[in-house]
Design a protein around this motif. Sequence first.
Motif, PDB file in Angstrom:
ATOM      1  N   THR A 160       0.837  -1.200   0.000  1.00 39.20           N
ATOM      2  CA  THR A 160       0.000   0.000   0.000  1.00 39.20           C
ATOM      3  C   THR A 160       0.875   1.254   0.000  1.00 39.20           C
ATOM      4  OG1 THR A 160      -0.116  -0.051   2.419  1.00 39.20           O
ATOM      5  CG2 THR A 160      -1.869  -1.166   1.207  1.00 39.20           C
ATOM      6  N   VAL A 161       0.659   2.118  -0.979  1.00 41.70           N
ATOM      7  CA  VAL A 161       1.356   3.401  -1.098  1.00 41.70           C
ATOM      8  C   VAL A 161       0.335   4.440  -1.546  1.00 41.70           C
ATOM      9  CG1 VAL A 161       3.611   2.387  -1.631  1.00 41.70           C
ATOM     10  CG2 VAL A 161       2.014   2.935  -3.504  1.00 41.70           C
ATOM     11  N   PRO A 162       0.662   5.728  -1.433  1.00 46.15           N
ATOM     12  CA  PRO A 162      -0.281   6.753  -1.900  1.00 46.15           C
ATOM     13  C   PRO A 162      -0.397   6.775  -3.424  1.00 46.15           C
ATOM     14  CG  PRO A 162       1.303   7.672  -0.318  1.00 46.15           C
ATOM     15  CD  PRO A 162       1.819   6.330  -0.727  1.00 46.15           C
ATOM     16  N   ILE A 163      -1.591   6.975  -3.922  1.00 46.44           N
ATOM     17  CA  ILE A 163      -1.795   7.250  -5.335  1.00 46.44           C
ATOM     18  C   ILE A 163      -1.779   8.759  -5.519  1.00 46.44           C
ATOM     19  CG2 ILE A 163      -3.448   7.171  -7.251  1.00 46.44           C
ATOM     20  CD1 ILE A 163      -4.386   4.472  -6.227  1.00 46.44           C
ATOM     21  N   ILE A 164      -0.865   9.224  -6.349  1.00 45.00           N
ATOM     22  CA  ILE A 164      -0.738  10.657  -6.630  1.00 45.00           C
ATOM     23  C   ILE A 164      -0.790  10.835  -8.143  1.00 45.00           C
ATOM     24  CG2 ILE A 164       0.683  12.730  -6.383  1.00 45.00           C
ATOM     25  CD1 ILE A 164       1.978  11.412  -3.939  1.00 45.00           C
ATOM     26  N   GLU A 165      -1.887  11.367  -8.624  1.00 46.53           N
ATOM     27  CA  GLU A 165      -2.038  11.597 -10.060  1.00 46.53           C
ATOM     28  C   GLU A 165      -1.661  13.015 -10.456  1.00 46.53           C
ATOM     29  OE1 GLU A 165      -5.302   9.364 -12.203  1.00 46.53           O
ATOM     30  OE2 GLU A 165      -6.240   9.609 -10.222  1.00 46.53           O
ATOM     31  N   ASN A 166      -1.677  13.929  -9.511  1.00 45.92           N
ATOM     32  CA  ASN A 166      -1.286  15.312  -9.791  1.00 45.92           C
ATOM     33  C   ASN A 166      -0.681  15.877  -8.516  1.00 45.92           C
ATOM     34  OD1 ASN A 166      -0.971  17.990 -10.481  1.00 45.92           O
ATOM     35  ND2 ASN A 166      -3.000  18.182 -11.439  1.00 45.92           N
ATOM     36  N   ASN A 167       0.625  16.113  -8.529  1.00 48.16           N
ATOM     37  CA  ASN A 167       1.311  16.561  -7.317  1.00 48.16           C
ATOM     38  C   ASN A 167       0.783  17.882  -6.790  1.00 48.16           C
ATOM     39  OD1 ASN A 167       3.134  14.688  -8.837  1.00 48.16           O
ATOM     40  ND2 ASN A 167       4.359  14.934  -6.992  1.00 48.16           N
ATOM     41  N   THR A 173      -1.057  19.884   1.409  1.00 42.40           N
ATOM     42  CA  THR A 173      -1.472  18.733   2.215  1.00 42.40           C
ATOM     43  C   THR A 173      -0.413  17.649   2.128  1.00 42.40           C
ATOM     44  OG1 THR A 173      -3.730  19.246   1.499  1.00 42.40           O
ATOM     45  CG2 THR A 173      -3.404  17.176   2.697  1.00 42.40           C
ATOM     46  N   PRO A 174       0.697  17.795   2.829  1.00 43.02           N
ATOM     47  CA  PRO A 174       1.768  16.803   2.724  1.00 43.02           C
ATOM     48  C   PRO A 174       1.428  15.453   3.351  1.00 43.02           C
ATOM     49  CG  PRO A 174       2.292  18.432   4.389  1.00 43.02           C
ATOM     50  CD  PRO A 174       1.063  18.915   3.704  1.00 43.02           C
ATOM     51  N   ASP A 175       0.415  15.401   4.232  1.00 41.78           N
ATOM     52  CA  ASP A 175      -0.006  14.136   4.817  1.00 41.78           C
ATOM     53  C   ASP A 175      -0.959  13.436   3.844  1.00 41.78           C
ATOM     54  OD1 ASP A 175       1.481  14.727   7.009  1.00 41.78           O
ATOM     55  OD2 ASP A 175      -0.199  15.290   8.284  1.00 41.78           O
ATOM     56  N   ILE A 176      -0.477  12.382   3.209  1.00 41.82           N
ATOM     57  CA  ILE A 176      -1.236  11.698   2.172  1.00 41.82           C
ATOM     58  C   ILE A 176      -1.433  10.249   2.592  1.00 41.82           C
ATOM     59  CG2 ILE A 176      -1.348  11.156  -0.288  1.00 41.82           C
ATOM     60  CD1 ILE A 176       0.758  13.318  -0.742  1.00 41.82           C
ATOM     61  N   PRO A 177      -2.664   9.766   2.634  1.00 43.47           N
ATOM     62  CA  PRO A 177      -2.894   8.374   3.039  1.00 43.47           C
ATOM     63  C   PRO A 177      -2.439   7.402   1.957  1.00 43.47           C
ATOM     64  CG  PRO A 177      -4.932   9.346   2.294  1.00 43.47           C
ATOM     65  CD  PRO A 177      -3.923  10.469   2.307  1.00 43.47           C
ATOM     66  N   THR A 178      -2.188   6.177   2.364  1.00 41.25           N
ATOM     67  CA  THR A 178      -1.937   5.126   1.385  1.00 41.25           C
ATOM     68  C   THR A 178      -3.272   4.627   0.839  1.00 41.25           C
ATOM     69  OG1 THR A 178      -1.972   3.370   3.052  1.00 41.25           O
ATOM     70  CG2 THR A 178       0.157   4.410   2.581  1.00 41.25           C
ATOM     71  N   ASN A 179      -3.187   3.967  -0.301  1.00 38.90           N
ATOM     72  CA  ASN A 179      -4.394   3.417  -0.934  1.00 38.90           C
ATOM     73  C   ASN A 179      -4.284   1.907  -1.062  1.00 38.90           C
ATOM     74  OD1 ASN A 179      -3.970   6.342  -2.620  1.00 38.90           O
ATOM     75  ND2 ASN A 179      -5.956   5.960  -1.633  1.00 38.90           N
ATOM     76  N   PRO A 511      10.543   4.278   4.318  1.00 43.11           N
ATOM     77  CA  PRO A 511      11.674   5.025   4.874  1.00 43.11           C
ATOM     78  C   PRO A 511      11.274   5.799   6.129  1.00 43.11           C
ATOM     79  CG  PRO A 511      11.588   5.285   2.497  1.00 43.11           C
ATOM     80  CD  PRO A 511      10.312   4.594   2.894  1.00 43.11           C
ATOM     81  N   ASP A 512      12.111   5.750   7.142  1.00 49.64           N
ATOM     82  CA  ASP A 512      11.810   6.392   8.422  1.00 49.64           C
ATOM     83  C   ASP A 512      11.539   7.887   8.265  1.00 49.64           C
ATOM     84  OD1 ASP A 512      12.154   3.981   9.683  1.00 49.64           O
ATOM     85  OD2 ASP A 512      14.206   4.394  10.327  1.00 49.64           O
ATOM     86  N   ASN A 513      12.354   8.550   7.452  1.00 45.53           N
ATOM     87  CA  ASN A 513      12.194  10.002   7.293  1.00 45.53           C
ATOM     88  C   ASN A 513      10.844  10.351   6.691  1.00 45.53           C
ATOM     89  OD1 ASN A 513      14.696  10.547   8.374  1.00 45.53           O
ATOM     90  ND2 ASN A 513      15.721  10.734   6.388  1.00 45.53           N
ATOM     91  N   ASP A 514      10.376   9.524   5.788  1.00 48.14           N
ATOM     92  CA  ASP A 514       9.090   9.803   5.151  1.00 48.14           C
ATOM     93  C   ASP A 514       7.925   9.511   6.082  1.00 48.14           C
ATOM     94  OD1 ASP A 514      11.054   9.163   2.773  1.00 48.14           O
ATOM     95  OD2 ASP A 514       9.445  10.408   1.987  1.00 48.14           O
ATOM     96  N   VAL A 515       8.094   8.503   6.921  1.00 49.65           N
ATOM     97  CA  VAL A 515       7.063   8.237   7.924  1.00 49.65           C
ATOM     98  C   VAL A 515       6.966   9.405   8.897  1.00 49.65           C
ATOM     99  CG1 VAL A 515       6.397   6.746   9.839  1.00 49.65           C
ATOM    100  CG2 VAL A 515       7.252   5.740   7.726  1.00 49.65           C
ATOM    101  N   THR A 522       1.800   4.795   7.673  1.00 53.69           N
ATOM    102  CA  THR A 522       1.681   3.579   8.498  1.00 53.69           C
ATOM    103  C   THR A 522       0.248   3.299   8.941  1.00 53.69           C
ATOM    104  OG1 THR A 522       2.192   4.824  10.514  1.00 53.69           O
ATOM    105  CG2 THR A 522       4.043   3.831   9.335  1.00 53.69           C
ATOM    106  N   GLN A 523      -0.687   4.115   8.502  1.00 50.21           N
ATOM    107  CA  GLN A 523      -2.089   3.908   8.847  1.00 50.21           C
ATOM    108  C   GLN A 523      -2.766   2.997   7.809  1.00 50.21           C
ATOM    109  OE1 GLN A 523      -3.344   5.094  11.843  1.00 50.21           O
ATOM    110  NE2 GLN A 523      -1.145   5.505  12.029  1.00 50.21           N
ATOM    111  N   PRO A 524      -3.896   2.399   8.147  1.00 49.64           N
ATOM    112  CA  PRO A 524      -4.581   1.531   7.177  1.00 49.64           C
ATOM    113  C   PRO A 524      -4.888   2.276   5.880  1.00 49.64           C
ATOM    114  CG  PRO A 524      -5.522   1.252   9.359  1.00 49.64           C
ATOM    115  CD  PRO A 524      -4.575   2.410   9.451  1.00 49.64           C
ATOM    116  N   PRO A 525      -4.792   1.581   4.745  1.00 48.78           N
ATOM    117  CA  PRO A 525      -5.053   2.236   3.460  1.00 48.78           C
ATOM    118  C   PRO A 525      -6.522   2.599   3.311  1.00 48.78           C
ATOM    119  CG  PRO A 525      -4.854  -0.115   3.157  1.00 48.78           C
ATOM    120  CD  PRO A 525      -4.476   0.156   4.586  1.00 48.78           C
TER     121      PRO A 525
END
Length: 531
Positions: A160-167, A173-179, A511-515, A522-525
Amino acid sequence: MKRRFTNIYKIAVLALVLGTLSSCEKEFTERSSDDSLIIDDYYNNNDQVESATNGMYARTWFQFGNKFFWAVTEVGSGNMYTGSSDVNAMRTFAINGSDPELVNGWSSLWANVAQANMIINFLPDRVGPGVSQEVLNNTVGEAYFMRATAYFYLVRLWGTVPIIENNVDYLDTPDIPTNRIEDIYTLIERDYQKAIDNLYEKTRGATYTANARVSKGSAKAMLAKVYLYQKKYNEARQMAEQVINSGEFKLLGGAELPNKSFADLFTYPNNNNEESIFAIQWVTDGNYGSGNNSNTQFGISTAAVTTSNTSYGGVFGPSQDVLDLYDVTDRRRHETIMFPGESYPDIKVLLNGTTPQIGFTVPAADQIGGQGAGAAIKKYVIGIVNGSATGPIDNWAMMQNNTYIMRYADLLLIHAEAVLAGAGNTSDAGALASFNAVRLRAGQPAATSITFEDIFTERRKELCFEGDYWFDLGRLPRAEAIAIIAAQNRGNMNSEEHYTPSENDFYLPYPDNDVAKNPLLTQPPVPYQFN
């Protein structure tokens, strides 16, 4: 209103927050030191538009393909051995979120996503009247292809990682959930389909320079692989058969190209050959991070003989587990692993640190050096620079031989597996034709019936040291994959070692820095809302 480069650069700032910005991405945003340059004015002709994706064929992939790719996919799978502290964490399944190469691989893949997003979202509205629609469509198609490929690696490596179609949507909003994984695969499928809709059709001919860029067939082949990973066997079969029936790609050394061979696949003059579906186009342009480092990473480097263009080499070696993988009659054996006593008449080496010589015999097991593997890796090793036989090198001893992401043999084995479709065995004529084409090229007898195990083993032999076996293991039931890995000797010729992964080891840590910057990793997608 025209949008200036300074605003486009703000999009890349978000990429930095996500760990996605690298020097290769700046190449797109910093075409001129004049930051008042207007993007509309730059893309006034077809050549300028076509060049927009140049960096995505090499530089955006560098930190992924330099060490990380091999350290995870080949060392992790048990195909390669290394004792080098910077790349051996996956040998013992001790990798963590502070691992520098993990950070590099993650950053590189997100750089590809961000770069592709810039092209997809901003290029179509910022081209001049001199640009043809066909050229613009193809360039956007390349961006969709690259984004899909980056996400295909992200979902298989991290889940699970974030989907980003347009940065730009996330500038504030730098806090982006995973999908969810299923949503990521939906994005990948959609992107490859858009690539198919927009890319040029090609026939891979003998003019190899014309084969460098991806095509409709490249996207169809990658989409067939994506379908197979989801066990969408019918879709995978149909897509693979479209590629096969198109005649775009051919096996080197197969029935259509009998004057070529498996060995030719990994030589510099055969970059972008008829079998290449998508390959990283390394260049020695004077910038660090543009060339291929595999000749140094994989080669022999001892006082007696060295295939490297620098004072060190052999960071990776073959694992003890693959030394018995091939039958001695298998043509791939000699071109995949350098065994003691084997001769390579076309590779230029340095003898005793001083004497250049074309052609050499691999020294005894205890004299090969490197990682104490008792053998060395042959794939991607082309030797001391030797004019047109190897191409040039840069100041870091990196070279221009391509790295395959996918080639036609892979597609043929995908087709055979898609026809099998989870059954116990098949004697289907089409499946056998695809499977046996790969076998016969390797000098192995044709099969009259095949099982999943036959295909799985053939994939390992054909694609060894090309980054696929880790992902193939990941497609197995976890207990089965764990048992295979636990049985491997993951040490060198002097010390047998065994490590058993847990289920969690099949996905990498973030990566720790990104978390720290984005705790939502690290939250549920969450479900992704597609437009």
